[in-house]
Design a protein around this motif. Structure first.
Motif, PDB file in Angstrom:
ATOM      1  N   GLY A 345       0.307  -1.478   0.297  1.00 24.47           N
ATOM      2  CA  GLY A 345       0.076   0.037   0.468  1.00 24.47           C
ATOM      3  C   GLY A 345       0.338   1.495   0.076  1.00 24.47           C
ATOM      4  O   GLY A 345       2.419   1.443  -0.281  1.00 24.47           O
ATOM      5  N   GLN A 347       1.056   5.280   1.174  1.00 28.90           N
ATOM      6  CA  GLN A 347       0.056   6.424   2.254  1.00 28.90           C
ATOM      7  C   GLN A 347       0.867   8.469   1.865  1.00 28.90           C
ATOM      8  O   GLN A 347       1.969   8.033   2.419  1.00 28.90           O
ATOM      9  CB  GLN A 347      -0.461   6.380   3.892  1.00 28.90           C
ATOM     10  CG  GLN A 347      -1.129   5.379   3.331  1.00 28.90           C
ATOM     11  CD  GLN A 347      -0.893   4.549   5.311  1.00 28.90           C
ATOM     12  OE1 GLN A 347      -0.178   4.354   5.173  1.00 28.90           O
ATOM     13  NE2 GLN A 347      -2.194   4.906   5.844  1.00 28.90           N
ATOM     14  N   HIS A 348       0.026   8.697   0.988  1.00 32.72           N
ATOM     15  CA  HIS A 348       0.330  10.332   1.843  1.00 32.72           C
ATOM     16  C   HIS A 348      -0.182  10.861   0.825  1.00 32.72           C
ATOM     17  O   HIS A 348      -1.547  10.248   0.306  1.00 32.72           O
ATOM     18  CB  HIS A 348       1.997  10.354  -0.141  1.00 32.72           C
ATOM     19  CG  HIS A 348       1.592   9.901  -0.910  1.00 32.72           C
ATOM     20  ND1 HIS A 348       0.971  10.672  -2.022  1.00 32.72           N
ATOM     21  CD2 HIS A 348       2.391   9.542  -1.895  1.00 32.72           C
ATOM     22  CE1 HIS A 348       1.140  10.387  -2.970  1.00 32.72           C
ATOM     23  NE2 HIS A 348       2.354   8.993  -3.102  1.00 32.72           N
ATOM     24  N   SER A 351      -1.939  10.024  -2.786  1.00 33.31           N
ATOM     25  CA  SER A 351      -1.829   8.990  -2.872  1.00 33.31           C
ATOM     26  C   SER A 351      -2.961   8.469  -3.849  1.00 33.31           C
ATOM     27  O   SER A 351      -3.267   7.094  -4.808  1.00 33.31           O
ATOM     28  CB  SER A 351      -2.142   7.676  -1.413  1.00 33.31           C
ATOM     29  OG  SER A 351      -3.301   7.798  -0.776  1.00 33.31           O
ATOM     30  N   ARG A 377      -6.798   2.661  -1.310  1.00 32.98           N
ATOM     31  CA  ARG A 377      -6.695   4.031  -0.323  1.00 32.98           C
ATOM     32  C   ARG A 377      -7.095   3.730   0.577  1.00 32.98           C
ATOM     33  O   ARG A 377      -6.632   3.611   1.596  1.00 32.98           O
ATOM     34  CB  ARG A 377      -7.122   5.268  -1.495  1.00 32.98           C
ATOM     35  CG  ARG A 377      -6.765   6.463  -0.625  1.00 32.98           C
ATOM     36  CD  ARG A 377      -7.378   7.529  -0.131  1.00 32.98           C
ATOM     37  NE  ARG A 377      -8.751   7.683  -0.680  1.00 32.98           N
ATOM     38  CZ  ARG A 377      -9.765   8.946  -0.997  1.00 32.98           C
ATOM     39  NH1 ARG A 377      -9.272  10.011  -1.125  1.00 32.98           N
ATOM     40  NH2 ARG A 377     -10.888   8.137  -0.642  1.00 32.98           N
ATOM     41  N   ASN A 378      -8.656   2.838   1.070  1.00 31.80           N
ATOM     42  CA  ASN A 378      -9.224   2.625   1.785  1.00 31.80           C
ATOM     43  C   ASN A 378      -8.464   2.413   2.888  1.00 31.80           C
ATOM     44  O   ASN A 378      -8.700   1.871   4.077  1.00 31.80           O
ATOM     45  CB  ASN A 378     -10.528   3.019   1.575  1.00 31.80           C
ATOM     46  CG  ASN A 378     -11.602   4.187   1.340  1.00 31.80           C
ATOM     47  OD1 ASN A 378     -10.451   5.029   1.399  1.00 31.80           O
ATOM     48  ND2 ASN A 378     -12.419   3.235   0.888  1.00 31.80           N
ATOM     49  N   ALA A 380      -5.579   1.033   2.550  1.00 32.13           N
ATOM     50  CA  ALA A 380      -4.350   1.193   3.263  1.00 32.13           C
ATOM     51  C   ALA A 380      -4.630   2.285   4.761  1.00 32.13           C
ATOM     52  O   ALA A 380      -4.316   2.078   5.807  1.00 32.13           O
ATOM     53  CB  ALA A 380      -3.585   2.600   2.634  1.00 32.13           C
ATOM     54  N   LYS A 381      -5.952   3.528   4.579  1.00 37.39           N
ATOM     55  CA  LYS A 381      -6.648   3.594   6.120  1.00 37.39           C
ATOM     56  C   LYS A 381      -6.426   2.668   6.701  1.00 37.39           C
ATOM     57  O   LYS A 381      -6.849   2.634   8.189  1.00 37.39           O
ATOM     58  CB  LYS A 381      -7.527   4.547   5.077  1.00 37.39           C
ATOM     59  CG  LYS A 381      -6.886   5.520   5.048  1.00 37.39           C
ATOM     60  CD  LYS A 381      -8.019   6.831   4.172  1.00 37.39           C
ATOM     61  CE  LYS A 381      -8.284   8.048   4.010  1.00 37.39           C
ATOM     62  NZ  LYS A 381      -8.499   8.900   3.818  1.00 37.39           N
ATOM     63  N   ASN A 383      -5.484   0.011   7.463  1.00 35.21           N
ATOM     64  CA  ASN A 383      -3.623  -0.678   8.112  1.00 35.21           C
ATOM     65  C   ASN A 383      -3.730  -1.774   7.408  1.00 35.21           C
ATOM     66  O   ASN A 383      -3.618  -3.339   8.161  1.00 35.21           O
ATOM     67  CB  ASN A 383      -3.741  -0.466   9.518  1.00 35.21           C
ATOM     68  CG  ASN A 383      -4.241   0.756  10.189  1.00 35.21           C
ATOM     69  OD1 ASN A 383      -3.070   1.647   9.326  1.00 35.21           O
ATOM     70  ND2 ASN A 383      -4.922   0.596  11.048  1.00 35.21           N
ATOM     71  N   ARG A 388       3.908  -1.071   3.369  1.00 32.95           N
ATOM     72  CA  ARG A 388       3.463   0.262   3.621  1.00 32.95           C
ATOM     73  C   ARG A 388       4.354   1.227   2.834  1.00 32.95           C
ATOM     74  O   ARG A 388       5.218   1.210   3.583  1.00 32.95           O
ATOM     75  CB  ARG A 388       2.290   0.282   3.615  1.00 32.95           C
ATOM     76  CG  ARG A 388       1.071   0.112   4.148  1.00 32.95           C
ATOM     77  CD  ARG A 388      -0.418   1.089   4.699  1.00 32.95           C
ATOM     78  NE  ARG A 388      -0.240   0.902   5.563  1.00 32.95           N
ATOM     79  CZ  ARG A 388      -0.342  -0.180   6.760  1.00 32.95           C
ATOM     80  NH1 ARG A 388      -0.811  -1.567   6.198  1.00 32.95           N
ATOM     81  NH2 ARG A 388      -0.714  -0.105   8.462  1.00 32.95           N
ATOM     82  N   PHE A 390       5.245   5.067   2.615  1.00 35.70           N
ATOM     83  CA  PHE A 390       4.717   5.827   3.563  1.00 35.70           C
ATOM     84  C   PHE A 390       6.062   7.151   4.129  1.00 35.70           C
ATOM     85  O   PHE A 390       6.298   7.171   3.683  1.00 35.70           O
ATOM     86  CB  PHE A 390       3.900   6.351   4.457  1.00 35.70           C
ATOM     87  CG  PHE A 390       4.241   5.686   5.779  1.00 35.70           C
ATOM     88  CD1 PHE A 390       5.262   5.563   6.026  1.00 35.70           C
ATOM     89  CD2 PHE A 390       2.862   5.223   6.877  1.00 35.70           C
ATOM     90  CE1 PHE A 390       5.424   4.654   7.219  1.00 35.70           C
ATOM     91  CE2 PHE A 390       3.373   4.655   8.163  1.00 35.70           C
ATOM     92  CZ  PHE A 390       4.804   4.947   8.254  1.00 35.70           C
ATOM     93  N   GLN A 394       3.349  10.404   8.380  1.00 35.82           N
ATOM     94  CA  GLN A 394       2.164   9.426   8.968  1.00 35.82           C
ATOM     95  C   GLN A 394       2.848   9.216  10.199  1.00 35.82           C
ATOM     96  O   GLN A 394       1.255   8.631  11.050  1.00 35.82           O
ATOM     97  CB  GLN A 394       1.917   8.238   7.414  1.00 35.82           C
ATOM     98  CG  GLN A 394       2.239   8.770   5.918  1.00 35.82           C
ATOM     99  CD  GLN A 394       0.207   9.131   5.672  1.00 35.82           C
ATOM    100  OE1 GLN A 394      -0.738   8.870   6.387  1.00 35.82           O
ATOM    101  NE2 GLN A 394       0.194  10.407   5.223  1.00 35.82           N
TER     102      GLN A 394
END
Length: 789
Positions: A345, A347-348, A351, A377-378, A380-381, A383, A388, A390, A394
């Motif tokens: 994944g 995350q930024h 993303s 993206r969801n 990754a949110k 977890n 991942r 990032f 983060q």
């Protein structure tokens, strides 16, 4: 949906989700939703089976299972059920109403554990402050909102939920194999007693359990007991993560095998040809520092290190941290080669757009690409992915207690972190990052590999302190010697002098690919204007790249650059690339020579790393640094630049020995500079510790800290007025792509423009619009008399 053999069919008409939110577009019963959440909780338990003992909370899984079982019982209220069926908004909190059922299970827990169960149930959506303000203890229950709320619970539903716990819970525990994790059945009160405790005393009992919850909050505020602090962070983090994952119907998360041979085979690397520092990294257990020259396989060394951490038991997560979005996007694709697309994944701040572009490159139509990008993206949110990519910011979201921070923090238990390009952070930010590393190492059993081409002794000591006496891996002298690629040339004057611009033109006219690096955007635009005016008519392509392009134009330019001078390009051709320091780490490119403004040694070394990267030139590649201006140009510390130039003057004309750069850095960061840096570092560390670390507690996101975070670590994205009409059109046809048009600028620049009346402030639907010139060739331009960015 897989179901256990015992199921409360008698409760199918009690919903937890409306058809719009349920799986497959159908309403989702309370039992279905609870089972989904328990499945995700079981996944988290299997990921970290030994966590309760490590935290000193041996019955954590037992507490969480029963908290989840009753966490949504309040949804049985008639008002809530009517809302799910299209009725009016229900103005109450179902999790508060769920506390009316706490007495049913309270006997299975100690007094301290009861606090945890009540807190988990009451907090799985809202912070403690929100709940306390909405449901303050009344002086008199007559006419109280909770009396009316409890009256909305049908006796049939109350009895049905009691029967559910009584007849199904033991089977559910066994079906999820949670009996092996210490989850036990509970003895419930008789049905008549249980029903009466809700119907007759529900409001009083809710206020009792809210009081118990408040007592836990007060206890946390006064306590420095790390077991209590970290344990309650884990408690809320798990119930939030399980509930959100269950609601998203995410399914079981993938598990990745961090195997060294698999990593090597995926990269086509022969184990017998590894460098000594790569072999050593693959043998180190625990945190480490790695120093090796650019291009010597540090990424592969880091993956071998991660595989070694997994060899001593389950490695819960692998995080690869980088400072720049372009680097992160490239690293995601690189790690997918080792671990698979679904396992990595990203995350930024952009993303979603990056993922959307990845999907389009697979020839997905825009609608499917948008759907897949949002889903990734969801995940990754949530977890979800085991690997991942990032930025360290983060991690800092957890320390700054941004909403949902507990769920973010639980994913760091037992994780491995790879930190690359740590030179990119100025002292104050580096202090925060290292304090976070120390906190996670101490309380979360996290392990870290920090790597770079070189570290000053001062920073290396800070790393040692944060990492707790880590192993230190340094590439052999032979490796450093074999990676000599550059010969230094210190030139008089400034890059913008006519005679020097002519020199750059001659190199380009002789067929060389030339990198020209300026320290500020306005200066790069000025140099670009001159070079393109001279060279473009001669058929020599000149490109400009800096931080004030929107994503669409930047990616388009980066692709041209990769095709022309990318390290792995099969169709190389000479170009001239004019850039700012944005080029230092964002592109894997290989040019013939460089002309650069003066800067501190670390960024200069990074710029040099874009020259003769593959070591294909027969002779050492010339790298040119100008003597002026030596004042840092408002970007760098003037004294650092002056000291760097003094060393470059001494080394002028010589090959650059990357193995000696550490000694050069120690010369620069000595005496009063070292003292100043240490003072800044200590002050930032103490402030961060007082503001964030010592105040970190569960159940309380902090809006004030959130504002501080975004002001400290985020630039602001603005829409150039020249792209306003296109933005409106894309909002209708392809809304994700509206983000392609936004340009990041510093908060300082934003306020200067605003004070000059050049900003139309944005709202929820529209970003702020800046009334300055933008085009795809030069990017966003500011007034030439105000080169403040």
């Amino acid at each position: 949906m897989t179901r256990p053999s015992y199921w409360p069919d008698w409760l199918e008409d009690v919903w937890a989700k409306s058809p719009e939110k349920g799986a497959g577009g159908a309403p989702e019963s309370l039992a279905q939703h609870t089972w989904y959440v328990l499945e995700r909780l079981a996944d988290l338990i299997r990921l970290r089976p030994g966590l309760p003992e490590a935290l000193g909370a041996p019955r954590l899984w037992h507490i969480l299972f029963w908290s989840v079982m009753i966490h949504d019982f309040g949804k049985a209220a008639t008002g809530f059920q009517a809302r799910l069926r299209g009725g009016e908004r229900w103005p109450h909190r179902h999790e508060v109403l769920s506390l009316a059922f706490m007495d049913w299970i309270a006997g299975g827990f100690s007094q301290d554990e009861q606090m945890w169960v009540a807190a988990a149930v009451a907090s799985h959506h809202r912070d403690a402050r929100d709940i306390q303000e909405a449901y303050a203890q009344p002086d008199d229950l007559e006419g109280d909102q909770l009396v009316e709320l409890v009256a909305q619970l049908p006796k049939k539903s109350i009895a049905g939920m009691w029967r559910w716990l009584s007849e199904c819970s033991t089977n559910w525990i066994a079906s999820l194999e949670l009996d092996k994790a210490g989850v036990m059945p509970l003895r419930l009160p008789e049905i008549s007693e249980a029903t009466m405790s809700v119907t007759d005393k529900g409001a009083q009992r809710i206020y009792h359990w809210l009081k118990v919850y408040r007592q836990l909050i007060k206890k946390l505020e006064k306590s420095n007991d790390s077991a209590l602090i970290i344990g309650t962070l884990a408690l809320r983090g798990h119930i939030i993560n399980a509930d959100q994952s269950g609601s998203a119907h995410a399914g079981a998360p993938p598990r990745t095998t961090f195997d060294a041979d698999f990593v090597l085979n995926s990269q086509g690397i022969d184990r017998t040809r590894l460098f000594s520092h790569q072999q050593e990294a693959g043998a180190i257990l625990g945190s480490a520092i790695l120093v090796a020259p650019t291009g010597s396989g540090k990424t592969e060394a880091a993956q071998l290190w991660a595989a070694r951490q997994a060899g001593e038991g389950a490695l819960t997560r692998l995080f690869y941290t980088l400072p720049y979005q372009a680097s992160m996007n490239a690293m995601k694709l690189r790690l997918e080669e080792s671990y698979g697309e679904q396992h990595v994944g990203i995350q930024h701040g952009r993303s979603l757009l990056a993922l959307y572009r990845f999907m389009l490159e697979k020839d997905y139509d825009p609608k499917r690409a948008a759907r897949e990008a949002r889903w990734s993206r969801n995940l990754a949110k949530l977890n979800y992915q085991p690997v991942r990519v990032f930025s360290p910011y983060q991690m800092l979201k957890g320390m700054y207690q941004l909403k949902g921070y507990e769920a973010l923090l639980i994913d760091y238990h037992g994780a491995a972190f790879i930190f690359d390009e740590i030179h990119a952070y100025e002292v104050k930010r580096l202090a925060m990052i290292l304090k976070t590393i120390e906190y996670l190492r101490t309380h979360y059993n996290a392990r870290f590999l920090v790597m770079s081409a070189t570290f000053p002794s001062l920073i290396r000591q800070w790393l040692r302190d944060a990492l707790g006496s880590p192993a230190e891996i340094v590439a052999s002298p032979n490796v450093f010697a074999s990676f000599k690629r550059h010969r230094l040339h210190l030139l008089n004057g400034e890059l913008t002098d006519f005679i020097n611009l002519q020199r750059i033109c001659r190199d380009a006219q002789n067929g060389k690919s030339v990198l020209v690096v300026c320290n500020i955007v306005a200066r790069s635009q000025q140099v670009y204007d001159f070079l393109s005016g001279v060279l473009e008519p001669q058929g020599i392509q000149v490109l400009l790249l800096h931080g004030r392009f929107n994503v669409r134009d930047r990616l388009s330019k980066e692709q041209i650059v990769r095709d022309a001078v990318g390290s792995k390009s099969g169709q190389r051709r000479p170009i001239v690339l004019v850039a700012t320091q944005a080029v230092e780490v964002s592109l894997d490119i290989d040019l013939d020579t460089i002309y650069t403004d003066p800067a501190p040694l670390e960024p200069l070394v990074q710029r040099f790393g874009r020259i003769n990267r593959r070591r294909l030139q027969r002779n050492l590649a010339p790298v040119h640094v100008f003597c002026g201006p030596n004042d840092g140009q408002g970007i760098y510390d003037e004294e650092l630049v002056e000291r760097t130039l003094a060393i470059l003057d001494r080394e002028n004309g010589r090959p650059i020995d990357e193995g000696a750069i550490g000694q050069w850095l120690d010369e620069i960061y000595s005496d009063e500079i070292a003292l100043r840096w240490q003072t800044e570092f200590d002050a930032a560390t103490q402030e961060f510790e007082a503001t964030c670390v010592r105040r970190l507690r569960a159940f309380q996101s902090d809006p004030l800290l959130e504002e501080l975070f975004y002001r400290a670590f985020d630039s602001i994205e603005v829409l150039p007025n020249d792209l306003y009409d296109e933005f409106l059109q894309l909002q209708e046809t392809d809304p994700i792509r509206t983000n392609e048009l936004l340009v990041p600028i510093s908060w300082r620049s934003y306020h200067i423009l605003a004070n000059r009346g050049q900003v139309k402030r944005g709202d929820r639907c529209m970003p702020s619009v800046v009334m300055t010139t933008y085009n795809s060739e030069r990017g966003l331009s500011f007034d030439a008399q105000n080169n403040y960015d």
